[in-house]
Design a protein around this motif. Structure first.
Motif, PDB file in Angstrom:
ATOM      1  N   MET A   1      24.439   8.038  15.959  1.00 36.74           N
ATOM      2  CA  MET A   1      23.592   8.438  14.860  1.00 36.74           C
ATOM      3  C   MET A   1      22.846   9.727  15.164  1.00 36.74           C
ATOM      4  O   MET A   1      22.610  10.522  14.293  1.00 36.74           O
ATOM      5  N   GLY A   2      22.422   9.904  16.416  1.00 36.96           N
ATOM      6  CA  GLY A   2      21.766  11.144  16.762  1.00 36.96           C
ATOM      7  C   GLY A   2      20.264  11.105  16.659  1.00 36.96           C
ATOM      8  O   GLY A   2      19.586  11.819  17.365  1.00 36.96           O
ATOM      9  N   MET A   3      19.727  10.318  15.759  1.00 36.67           N
ATOM     10  CA  MET A   3      18.282  10.207  15.605  1.00 36.67           C
ATOM     11  C   MET A   3      17.867   8.790  15.954  1.00 36.67           C
ATOM     12  O   MET A   3      18.631   7.853  15.784  1.00 36.67           O
ATOM     13  N   SER A   4      16.632   8.666  16.421  1.00 33.60           N
ATOM     14  CA  SER A   4      16.144   7.321  16.691  1.00 33.60           C
ATOM     15  C   SER A   4      15.196   6.895  15.579  1.00 33.60           C
ATOM     16  O   SER A   4      14.580   7.731  14.914  1.00 33.60           O
ATOM     17  N   VAL A   5      15.102   5.603  15.399  1.00 35.32           N
ATOM     18  CA  VAL A   5      14.224   5.036  14.386  1.00 35.32           C
ATOM     19  C   VAL A   5      12.835   4.900  14.990  1.00 35.32           C
ATOM     20  O   VAL A   5      12.674   4.373  16.091  1.00 35.32           O
ATOM     21  N   THR A   6      11.831   5.397  14.281  1.00 31.42           N
ATOM     22  CA  THR A   6      10.446   5.279  14.727  1.00 31.42           C
ATOM     23  C   THR A   6       9.691   4.363  13.776  1.00 31.42           C
ATOM     24  O   THR A   6       9.998   4.310  12.577  1.00 31.42           O
ATOM     25  N   ILE A   7       8.712   3.654  14.316  1.00 28.85           N
ATOM     26  CA  ILE A   7       7.885   2.740  13.512  1.00 28.85           C
ATOM     27  C   ILE A   7       6.456   3.259  13.535  1.00 28.85           C
ATOM     28  O   ILE A   7       5.923   3.582  14.600  1.00 28.85           O
ATOM     29  N   SER A   8       5.859   3.339  12.349  1.00 30.19           N
ATOM     30  CA  SER A   8       4.493   3.845  12.231  1.00 30.19           C
ATOM     31  C   SER A   8       3.824   3.224  11.007  1.00 30.19           C
ATOM     32  O   SER A   8       4.478   2.552  10.204  1.00 30.19           O
ATOM     33  N   ALA A   9       2.532   3.495  10.871  1.00 34.37           N
ATOM     34  CA  ALA A   9       1.798   3.031   9.690  1.00 34.37           C
ATOM     35  C   ALA A   9       2.313   3.757   8.455  1.00 34.37           C
ATOM     36  O   ALA A   9       2.604   4.958   8.505  1.00 34.37           O
ATOM     37  N   ALA A  10       2.425   3.020   7.372  1.00 31.89           N
ATOM     38  CA  ALA A  10       2.845   3.622   6.107  1.00 31.89           C
ATOM     39  C   ALA A  10       1.679   4.402   5.506  1.00 31.89           C
ATOM     40  O   ALA A  10       0.516   4.114   5.770  1.00 31.89           O
ATOM     41  N   THR A  11       2.011   5.384   4.698  1.00 33.31           N
ATOM     42  CA  THR A  11       1.000   6.141   3.963  1.00 33.31           C
ATOM     43  C   THR A  11       1.242   5.946   2.468  1.00 33.31           C
ATOM     44  O   THR A  11       2.304   5.462   2.057  1.00 33.31           O
ATOM     45  N   ALA A  12       0.290   6.357   1.680  1.00 34.32           N
ATOM     46  CA  ALA A  12       0.420   6.242   0.224  1.00 34.32           C
ATOM     47  C   ALA A  12       1.663   6.991  -0.269  1.00 34.32           C
ATOM     48  O   ALA A  12       2.300   6.570  -1.239  1.00 34.32           O
ATOM     49  N   GLU A  13       2.029   8.072   0.422  1.00 39.90           N
ATOM     50  CA  GLU A  13       3.200   8.855   0.028  1.00 39.90           C
ATOM     51  C   GLU A  13       4.507   8.097   0.242  1.00 39.90           C
ATOM     52  O   GLU A  13       5.545   8.487  -0.292  1.00 39.90           O
ATOM     53  N   ASP A  14       4.475   7.015   1.025  1.00 42.15           N
ATOM     54  CA  ASP A  14       5.670   6.210   1.276  1.00 42.15           C
ATOM     55  C   ASP A  14       5.951   5.178   0.191  1.00 42.15           C
ATOM     56  O   ASP A  14       6.994   4.526   0.210  1.00 42.15           O
ATOM     57  N   ALA A  15       5.045   5.011  -0.742  1.00 44.59           N
ATOM     58  CA  ALA A  15       5.129   3.915  -1.721  1.00 44.59           C
ATOM     59  C   ALA A  15       6.478   3.865  -2.438  1.00 44.59           C
ATOM     60  O   ALA A  15       7.092   2.798  -2.515  1.00 44.59           O
ATOM     61  N   GLU A  16       6.942   4.974  -2.958  1.00 47.94           N
ATOM     62  CA  GLU A  16       8.196   4.947  -3.730  1.00 47.94           C
ATOM     63  C   GLU A  16       9.398   4.614  -2.857  1.00 47.94           C
ATOM     64  O   GLU A  16      10.280   3.858  -3.277  1.00 47.94           O
ATOM     65  N   GLN A  17       9.442   5.146  -1.634  1.00 47.55           N
ATOM     66  CA  GLN A  17      10.553   4.823  -0.741  1.00 47.55           C
ATOM     67  C   GLN A  17      10.533   3.345  -0.356  1.00 47.55           C
ATOM     68  O   GLN A  17      11.576   2.702  -0.294  1.00 47.55           O
ATOM     69  N   ILE A  18       9.343   2.811  -0.084  1.00 45.84           N
ATOM     70  CA  ILE A  18       9.217   1.385   0.243  1.00 45.84           C
ATOM     71  C   ILE A  18       9.681   0.551  -0.950  1.00 45.84           C
ATOM     72  O   ILE A  18      10.420  -0.421  -0.800  1.00 45.84           O
ATOM     73  N   PHE A  19       9.246   0.928  -2.132  1.00 44.39           N
ATOM     74  CA  PHE A  19       9.587   0.217  -3.361  1.00 44.39           C
ATOM     75  C   PHE A  19      11.104   0.166  -3.553  1.00 44.39           C
ATOM     76  O   PHE A  19      11.678  -0.896  -3.811  1.00 44.39           O
ATOM     77  N   LYS A  20      11.777   1.293  -3.389  1.00 45.60           N
ATOM     78  CA  LYS A  20      13.233   1.357  -3.549  1.00 45.60           C
ATOM     79  C   LYS A  20      13.946   0.578  -2.451  1.00 45.60           C
ATOM     80  O   LYS A  20      14.919  -0.130  -2.709  1.00 45.60           O
ATOM     81  N   LEU A  21      13.470   0.705  -1.209  1.00 45.45           N
ATOM     82  CA  LEU A  21      14.076  -0.020  -0.097  1.00 45.45           C
ATOM     83  C   LEU A  21      13.941  -1.526  -0.303  1.00 45.45           C
ATOM     84  O   LEU A  21      14.903  -2.270  -0.106  1.00 45.45           O
ATOM     85  N   GLN A  22      12.757  -1.969  -0.696  1.00 43.48           N
ATOM     86  CA  GLN A  22      12.523  -3.395  -0.930  1.00 43.48           C
ATOM     87  C   GLN A  22      13.488  -3.917  -1.987  1.00 43.48           C
ATOM     88  O   GLN A  22      14.103  -4.973  -1.813  1.00 43.48           O
ATOM     89  N   TYR A  23      13.654  -3.168  -3.064  1.00 44.84           N
ATOM     90  CA  TYR A  23      14.559  -3.586  -4.135  1.00 44.84           C
ATOM     91  C   TYR A  23      15.998  -3.680  -3.623  1.00 44.84           C
ATOM     92  O   TYR A  23      16.703  -4.645  -3.899  1.00 44.84           O
ATOM     93  N   LEU A  24      16.419  -2.707  -2.835  1.00 48.83           N
ATOM     94  CA  LEU A  24      17.771  -2.699  -2.286  1.00 48.83           C
ATOM     95  C   LEU A  24      17.957  -3.834  -1.275  1.00 48.83           C
ATOM     96  O   LEU A  24      18.932  -4.587  -1.337  1.00 48.83           O
ATOM     97  N   ALA A  25      17.034  -3.961  -0.341  1.00 45.88           N
ATOM     98  CA  ALA A  25      17.193  -4.917   0.757  1.00 45.88           C
ATOM     99  C   ALA A  25      17.134  -6.374   0.297  1.00 45.88           C
ATOM    100  O   ALA A  25      17.785  -7.231   0.892  1.00 45.88           O
ATOM    101  N   PHE A  26      16.378  -6.662  -0.745  1.00 48.17           N
ATOM    102  CA  PHE A  26      16.261  -8.054  -1.194  1.00 48.17           C
ATOM    103  C   PHE A  26      17.343  -8.468  -2.185  1.00 48.17           C
ATOM    104  O   PHE A  26      17.356  -9.607  -2.653  1.00 48.17           O
ATOM    105  N   GLN A  27      18.298  -7.578  -2.475  1.00 47.92           N
ATOM    106  CA  GLN A  27      19.417  -7.952  -3.342  1.00 47.92           C
ATOM    107  C   GLN A  27      20.228  -9.088  -2.714  1.00 47.92           C
ATOM    108  O   GLN A  27      20.670  -9.999  -3.412  1.00 47.92           O
ATOM    109  N   ARG A  28      20.431  -9.038  -1.411  1.00 44.40           N
ATOM    110  CA  ARG A  28      21.211 -10.066  -0.722  1.00 44.40           C
ATOM    111  C   ARG A  28      20.514 -11.431  -0.849  1.00 44.40           C
ATOM    112  O   ARG A  28      21.171 -12.448  -1.054  1.00 44.40           O
TER     113      ARG A  28
END
Length: 168
Positions: A1-28
């Motif tokens: 992959m070349g990049m590593s995954v980092t974990i950090s506190a979310a910011t208000a600017e992350d809201a839309e990405q979190i919202f879309k990811l949650q919708y995608l990930a919970f389809q299963r």
């Protein structure tokens, strides 16, 4: 992959990405239960933004992309409630969920805060149950969610991250 995954506190600017990811990930999960009205799929963006303002919300990033998230809060009796742990489908099965779970536990278990962790998952969600059991969670009960899904409630005792065993 070349990049590593980092974990950090979310910011208000992350809201839309979190919202879309949650919708995608919970389809299963929705497919597993034949129920597309589960709370992670019906939550509004405004509700999620409210959680960002009040709860501990962590994100896993691959570059600028949010590829995982989890949230939690500690109630007045010291119970840390962990919720909506999700990982992008293309990254599932590689340990990112376990990393997010450990990270939110550490974030909620500061001195004098959480005494135990509690979370829930659907009774048919074997991969989730396996992850939680491996992380030390045990079943303490169950309930039916407002969407009709049978939930398994799991807990484990919180350990103060400054508490460690010393061997001679």
């Amino acid at each position: 992959m070349g990049m590593s995954v980092t974990i950090s506190a979310a910011t208000a600017e992350d809201a839309e990405q979190i919202f879309k990811l949650q919708y995608l990930a919970f389809q299963r999960e929705a497919e597993l239960y034949g129920n597309y009205l589960i709370q992670p799929l019906t939550q509004s963006l405004d509700s999620l933004k409210g959680e960002l303002a009040t709860d501990t919300v962590l994100v896993a990033r691959l570059g600028d992309e949010v590829v995982g998230t989890v949230r939690g809060s500690v109630d007045e009796d010291g119970t840390a409630k962990i919720a909506k742990l999700c990982v992008h489908p293309r990254l599932q099965g590689h340990g990112l969920g376990a990393r997010l779970l450990r990270a939110v536990e550490q974030a909620l278990a500061g001195p004098g805060t959480a005494t135990r962790f509690r979370l829930h998952t659907g009774h048919k969600s074997e991969s989730n149950l396996r992850l939680y059991r491996k992380a030390g969670y045990v079943r303490v009960g169950g309930r039916t969610a407002s969407d009709g899904v049978q939930l398994v409630i799991l807990e484990k005792e919180a350990k103060d991250p400054t508490d460690f065993a010393v061997s001679a």
